[in-house]
Design a protein around this motif. Sequence first.
Motif, PDB file in Angstrom:
ATOM      1  N   TRP A  71       0.807  -1.221   0.000  1.00  0.00           N
ATOM      2  CA  TRP A  71       0.000   0.000   0.000  1.00  0.00           C
ATOM      3  C   TRP A  71       0.833   1.259   0.000  1.00  0.00           C
ATOM      4  CZ3 TRP A  71      -5.197   1.128  -0.499  1.00  0.00           C
ATOM      5  CH2 TRP A  71      -5.972   0.018  -0.813  1.00  0.00           C
ATOM      6  N   ILE A  72       1.992   1.227   0.611  1.00  0.00           N
ATOM      7  CA  ILE A  72       2.833   2.427   0.571  1.00  0.00           C
ATOM      8  C   ILE A  72       3.427   2.601  -0.825  1.00  0.00           C
ATOM      9  CG2 ILE A  72       4.942   3.503   1.451  1.00  0.00           C
ATOM     10  CD1 ILE A  72       4.367   2.192   4.143  1.00  0.00           C
ATOM     11  N   VAL A  73       3.993   1.532  -1.355  1.00  0.00           N
ATOM     12  CA  VAL A  73       4.689   1.634  -2.640  1.00  0.00           C
ATOM     13  C   VAL A  73       3.711   1.928  -3.769  1.00  0.00           C
ATOM     14  CG1 VAL A  73       6.139   0.398  -4.275  1.00  0.00           C
ATOM     15  CG2 VAL A  73       6.565   0.163  -1.846  1.00  0.00           C
ATOM     16  N   ARG A  74       2.513   1.379  -3.650  1.00  0.00           N
ATOM     17  CA  ARG A  74       1.499   1.617  -4.674  1.00  0.00           C
ATOM     18  C   ARG A  74       1.238   3.113  -4.854  1.00  0.00           C
ATOM     19  NH1 ARG A  74      -4.878   0.095  -4.155  1.00  0.00           N
ATOM     20  NH2 ARG A  74      -5.448   0.781  -6.224  1.00  0.00           N
ATOM     21  N   GLY A  75       1.131   3.818  -3.732  1.00  0.00           N
ATOM     22  CA  GLY A  75       0.901   5.260  -3.795  1.00  0.00           C
ATOM     23  C   GLY A  75       2.020   5.981  -4.538  1.00  0.00           C
ATOM     24  N   TYR A  76       3.260   5.537  -4.285  1.00  0.00           N
ATOM     25  CA  TYR A  76       4.391   6.182  -4.958  1.00  0.00           C
ATOM     26  C   TYR A  76       4.365   5.888  -6.452  1.00  0.00           C
ATOM     27  CZ  TYR A  76       6.678   7.943  -0.801  1.00  0.00           C
ATOM     28  OH  TYR A  76       6.982   8.653   0.310  1.00  0.00           O
ATOM     29  N   PHE A  77       4.026   4.670  -6.819  1.00  0.00           N
ATOM     30  CA  PHE A  77       3.939   4.342  -8.250  1.00  0.00           C
ATOM     31  C   PHE A  77       2.847   5.161  -8.920  1.00  0.00           C
ATOM     32  CE2 PHE A  77       5.984  -0.019  -7.605  1.00  0.00           C
ATOM     33  CZ  PHE A  77       7.149   0.373  -8.218  1.00  0.00           C
ATOM     34  N   GLU A  78       1.741   5.348  -8.200  1.00  0.00           N
ATOM     35  CA  GLU A  78       0.637   6.113  -8.792  1.00  0.00           C
ATOM     36  C   GLU A  78       1.048   7.559  -9.048  1.00  0.00           C
ATOM     37  OE1 GLU A  78      -2.499   5.386  -6.038  1.00  0.00           O
ATOM     38  OE2 GLU A  78      -3.360   3.767  -7.236  1.00  0.00           O
ATOM     39  N   ASP A  79       1.987   8.060  -8.240  1.00  0.00           N
ATOM     40  CA  ASP A  79       2.413   9.448  -8.404  1.00  0.00           C
ATOM     41  C   ASP A  79       3.334   9.658  -9.596  1.00  0.00           C
ATOM     42  OD1 ASP A  79       0.928  10.334  -6.362  1.00  0.00           O
ATOM     43  OD2 ASP A  79       2.534  10.431  -4.875  1.00  0.00           O
ATOM     44  N   ILE A  80       3.845   8.591 -10.176  1.00  0.00           N
ATOM     45  CA  ILE A  80       4.736   8.753 -11.332  1.00  0.00           C
ATOM     46  C   ILE A  80       3.867   9.030 -12.553  1.00  0.00           C
ATOM     47  CG2 ILE A  80       6.437   7.650 -12.816  1.00  0.00           C
ATOM     48  CD1 ILE A  80       7.181   5.873 -10.465  1.00  0.00           C
ATOM     49  N   PRO A  81       4.066  10.183 -13.207  1.00  0.00           N
ATOM     50  CA  PRO A  81       3.238  10.474 -14.380  1.00  0.00           C
ATOM     51  C   PRO A  81       3.463   9.412 -15.460  1.00  0.00           C
ATOM     52  CG  PRO A  81       4.512  12.395 -13.708  1.00  0.00           C
ATOM     53  CD  PRO A  81       5.034  11.242 -12.933  1.00  0.00           C
ATOM     54  N   SER A  82       2.376   8.932 -16.018  1.00  0.00           N
ATOM     55  CA  SER A  82       2.490   7.883 -17.036  1.00  0.00           C
ATOM     56  C   SER A  82       3.292   8.353 -18.236  1.00  0.00           C
ATOM     57  CB  SER A  82       1.100   7.436 -17.487  1.00  0.00           C
ATOM     58  OG  SER A  82       0.431   6.844 -16.415  1.00  0.00           O
ATOM     59  N   ASP A  83       3.235   9.662 -18.502  1.00  0.00           N
ATOM     60  CA  ASP A  83       3.955  10.183 -19.664  1.00  0.00           C
ATOM     61  C   ASP A  83       5.444   9.891 -19.586  1.00  0.00           C
ATOM     62  OD1 ASP A  83       1.827  11.088 -21.017  1.00  0.00           O
ATOM     63  OD2 ASP A  83       2.108  13.216 -20.602  1.00  0.00           O
ATOM     64  N   ILE A  84       5.993   9.922 -18.368  1.00  0.00           N
ATOM     65  CA  ILE A  84       7.425   9.675 -18.219  1.00  0.00           C
ATOM     66  C   ILE A  84       7.747   8.236 -18.622  1.00  0.00           C
ATOM     67  CG2 ILE A  84       9.263   9.460 -16.500  1.00  0.00           C
ATOM     68  CD1 ILE A  84       8.197  11.891 -15.149  1.00  0.00           C
ATOM     69  N   GLU A  85       6.880   7.323 -18.213  1.00  0.00           N
ATOM     70  CA  GLU A  85       7.095   5.932 -18.609  1.00  0.00           C
ATOM     71  C   GLU A  85       6.869   5.747 -20.108  1.00  0.00           C
ATOM     72  OE1 GLU A  85       5.705   2.906 -15.527  1.00  0.00           O
ATOM     73  OE2 GLU A  85       4.570   4.707 -15.070  1.00  0.00           O
ATOM     74  N   TYR A  86       5.819   6.397 -20.618  1.00  0.00           N
ATOM     75  CA  TYR A  86       5.550   6.320 -22.060  1.00  0.00           C
ATOM     76  C   TYR A  86       6.756   6.804 -22.841  1.00  0.00           C
ATOM     77  CZ  TYR A  86       0.572   5.735 -20.967  1.00  0.00           C
ATOM     78  OH  TYR A  86      -0.630   5.304 -20.508  1.00  0.00           O
ATOM     79  N   ALA A  87       7.317   7.930 -22.374  1.00  0.00           N
ATOM     80  CA  ALA A  87       8.452   8.522 -23.088  1.00  0.00           C
ATOM     81  C   ALA A  87       9.595   7.513 -23.180  1.00  0.00           C
ATOM     82  CB  ALA A  87       8.912   9.792 -22.384  1.00  0.00           C
ATOM     83  N   TYR A  88       9.817   6.752 -22.100  1.00  0.00           N
ATOM     84  CA  TYR A  88      10.917   5.780 -22.112  1.00  0.00           C
ATOM     85  C   TYR A  88      10.595   4.618 -23.033  1.00  0.00           C
ATOM     86  CZ  TYR A  88      15.214   3.934 -20.078  1.00  0.00           C
ATOM     87  OH  TYR A  88      16.495   3.513 -19.900  1.00  0.00           O
ATOM     88  N   ARG A  89       9.310   4.228 -23.029  1.00  0.00           N
ATOM     89  CA  ARG A  89       8.914   3.155 -23.955  1.00  0.00           C
ATOM     90  C   ARG A  89       9.122   3.595 -25.396  1.00  0.00           C
ATOM     91  NH1 ARG A  89       5.154  -0.661 -22.279  1.00  0.00           N
ATOM     92  NH2 ARG A  89       5.643  -1.733 -24.207  1.00  0.00           N
ATOM     93  N   ILE A  90       8.643   4.811 -25.710  1.00  0.00           N
ATOM     94  CA  ILE A  90       8.724   5.302 -27.088  1.00  0.00           C
ATOM     95  C   ILE A  90      10.183   5.440 -27.513  1.00  0.00           C
ATOM     96  CG2 ILE A  90       8.199   7.285 -28.580  1.00  0.00           C
ATOM     97  CD1 ILE A  90       5.639   7.636 -26.852  1.00  0.00           C
ATOM     98  N   ALA A  91      11.055   5.782 -26.547  1.00  0.00           N
ATOM     99  CA  ALA A  91      12.483   5.883 -26.857  1.00  0.00           C
ATOM    100  C   ALA A  91      13.051   4.528 -27.269  1.00  0.00           C
ATOM    101  CB  ALA A  91      13.244   6.448 -25.664  1.00  0.00           C
ATOM    102  N   GLY A  92      12.274   3.464 -27.062  1.00  0.00           N
ATOM    103  CA  GLY A  92      12.702   2.174 -27.571  1.00  0.00           C
ATOM    104  C   GLY A  92      13.013   1.126 -26.525  1.00  0.00           C
ATOM    105  N   HIS A  93      12.598   1.388 -25.277  1.00  0.00           N
ATOM    106  CA  HIS A  93      12.893   0.419 -24.223  1.00  0.00           C
ATOM    107  C   HIS A  93      11.657  -0.428 -23.931  1.00  0.00           C
ATOM    108  CE1 HIS A  93      16.742   2.368 -23.244  1.00  0.00           C
ATOM    109  NE2 HIS A  93      16.111   3.470 -23.587  1.00  0.00           N
ATOM    110  N   GLY A  94      11.894  -1.668 -23.565  1.00  0.00           N
ATOM    111  CA  GLY A  94      10.799  -2.591 -23.294  1.00  0.00           C
ATOM    112  C   GLY A  94      10.140  -2.327 -21.944  1.00  0.00           C
ATOM    113  N   PHE A  95       9.072  -3.069 -21.682  1.00  0.00           N
ATOM    114  CA  PHE A  95       8.303  -2.893 -20.459  1.00  0.00           C
ATOM    115  C   PHE A  95       9.158  -3.078 -19.216  1.00  0.00           C
ATOM    116  CE2 PHE A  95       5.885  -4.800 -17.005  1.00  0.00           C
ATOM    117  CZ  PHE A  95       4.870  -3.886 -16.839  1.00  0.00           C
ATOM    118  N   TRP A  96       9.961  -4.158 -19.184  1.00  0.00           N
ATOM    119  CA  TRP A  96      10.723  -4.466 -17.972  1.00  0.00           C
ATOM    120  C   TRP A  96      11.857  -3.486 -17.744  1.00  0.00           C
ATOM    121  CZ3 TRP A  96       8.708  -7.002 -14.262  1.00  0.00           C
ATOM    122  CH2 TRP A  96       7.714  -7.972 -14.553  1.00  0.00           C
TER     123      TRP A  96
END
Lengths: 369, 285
Positions: free
Chosen positions: B165-190
């Motif tokens: 429950w603590i870590v979940r809150g922190y993950f939720e605070d990460i804007p999805s765009d930042i993760e999307y940007a890394y995916r689009i840059a060519g990196h896989g999910f993991w």
Amino acid sequence: MSLKLAGITKAFKKEIVLQDVSLDVETGKTLVLFGPSGAGKTVLLRLIAGVIEPDAGTIQIAGRDMEGVEPEDRDVGMAFQNFALFPHMSAEDNIASPLTAQRQSQSEIKSGIQALAKLLKIEHVLGHKPKELSNGQKQRTALARALAGKPGSLLLDDPLRNVDAKLRFEMRLELPRLLKDQNATVIYVTQDYKEAMAFGDQIAVIHEGQVQQIGTPEEIYLTPATTEIARLFGDPVINLMDVAPEARGRMVSVSVSDQPIMLDPGYAEMVGQECVLGVRPEAFRFVEPNSPSAIPVQVETEAPLNEKTVTLVLTAGGREVMVTRPSGTPGPNGGTAHITIDSAATLLFDRASGRLCVPKATIAGEAIA
Amino acid sequence: MQQKSTLEQILRGVALACVIFFFMFPIFWILLMSFQTNETILRVPPSMVFEPTLTNYRSLISGTLEGSTATLEIKFMGNLWNSLFLSVTSVTVGLILGVPAAYAFAKLKFRGSEDIAFTLLSFRFAPPLLVLLPLTIYFQQLGLADTYFGLIWVYQLIVLPLILWIVRGYFEDIPSDIEYAYRIAGHGFWTTFRKIALPLAGPGIAAAGLLAFIFAWNNFIFALVLASADKQPVTVGALAFITAAGINYGQIAAGIMLSIAPTFALALYAQRYLVEGLSLGAVKG
């Protein structure tokens, strides 16, 4: 790399964000998505990037169907409106992220970053974390990151929105050249019609999730499909006046402040209908009082706008009209003045639907030509 | 920032001193007790003046408790080791299981995710004693009673919901765009999970790990019932100081000092991660 969208529909919960959107961009061309916020432009970019999936429709990049293809395998680069820089990495590592994904060697990555940083004038801040960068530097870093991997398609989501006016002006000049050098297919999202006109080989106007009009910047400006689009393109905005076309011999005329304006005979079928006459401010001209079909007006205010001078005048009927003329040319001496309309530069819209009326004969004439 | 007046600074200092005194005095007193013999501890009125002795620590470390009548063997160092082993392993297992789960609950909304997350939290609602009775029977039948494996498993009831429950809150605070940007840059999910989500949720993971460690370390009831002498942590082992010949306050105090040392050190070390917080300067509203 060509880009083709067909019948794209996307809804979040019950709300339809995009409806039956089809677009086609040739390799190396730039398509500008233009529309107000909430029109669905950003969602469309995300669909192309592959971070969300469409409910219906197909996306093809370089002729390959993208259904089920992960974002990392689509060969796209994207600059986000909110930059979306990785906060825990330096600007350099941010820009390097597409290069490390391509498993380039350290020296290749270094030289690639240096070249881009030099071009975008961010060499001196490469070691900084995103929170130490100014908005302009963040924007350039985000742009560099999108360009670094030399992707076949570039998706730029209003990249100049969050930067100051001076930088925006500079970038408006630099960016088209930069994009041409990349030889990528570009989709550029903006809410600024000047950016749209400056960057786009084609402009797609999107409103409420639907494509309203696609065309070259000239087509959009000269023959806007609706009064809405006419209003969005042009500064100062187009003058829209309620009129009712009348038959006058073989010609069609409308009356503005009791002065008849002759229109193309091809508008014959609009006679008697309720219409809107669109006149760009530059289609008015100040004339001597005794000129033919001169409309007497009251001059309200005058203001310079770049290389033009804008005058707000009031017709006898109390209608406000914006008139522009090149700065430095003679204008009214305050008080009263007279204007005429260049009737060839007018647009006629159907009032109920807001759609542009196309004169019939002109279509035939153009077809022959 | 506005310059604070001298009076305000003084009042602030006094208030801080009061708070520190209130919370730290018991620990300070125990620290003093740990260097005293039972006689000096129990004298009336109590005094801060005494001749310090290391006998308490020496007997804890050597494992022999010399009473007035007999010599008693205690396994305090063994208990300390058990505590350390159980807590570290439980938290490690909890992090390995909980962090990816927290990410899934935060970012990959799937059917029933809310219900499952809540069920996991509800493990914390039940009074441990209520759970223990059936659990003891199961554990005896399964052969898990009095094993480290079984204890670590039960400890997951404590650490897993906390981490999740603590870590979940922190993950939720990460804007999805930042993760999307890394995916689009060519990196896989993991890779994106490893290079973007994990570092950005780092402070949260550290906080959750630390809290889970403290909860696991302080656990008493599960270990009391499910572990025998050689697997008991310090919390249970401390009972041995209450002997037939009396209560050895000095040794208890020394035991407390030794047993809070690891959590104390960990908290000091992890502090900078805790206050670092999420630095999301890259994203504008």
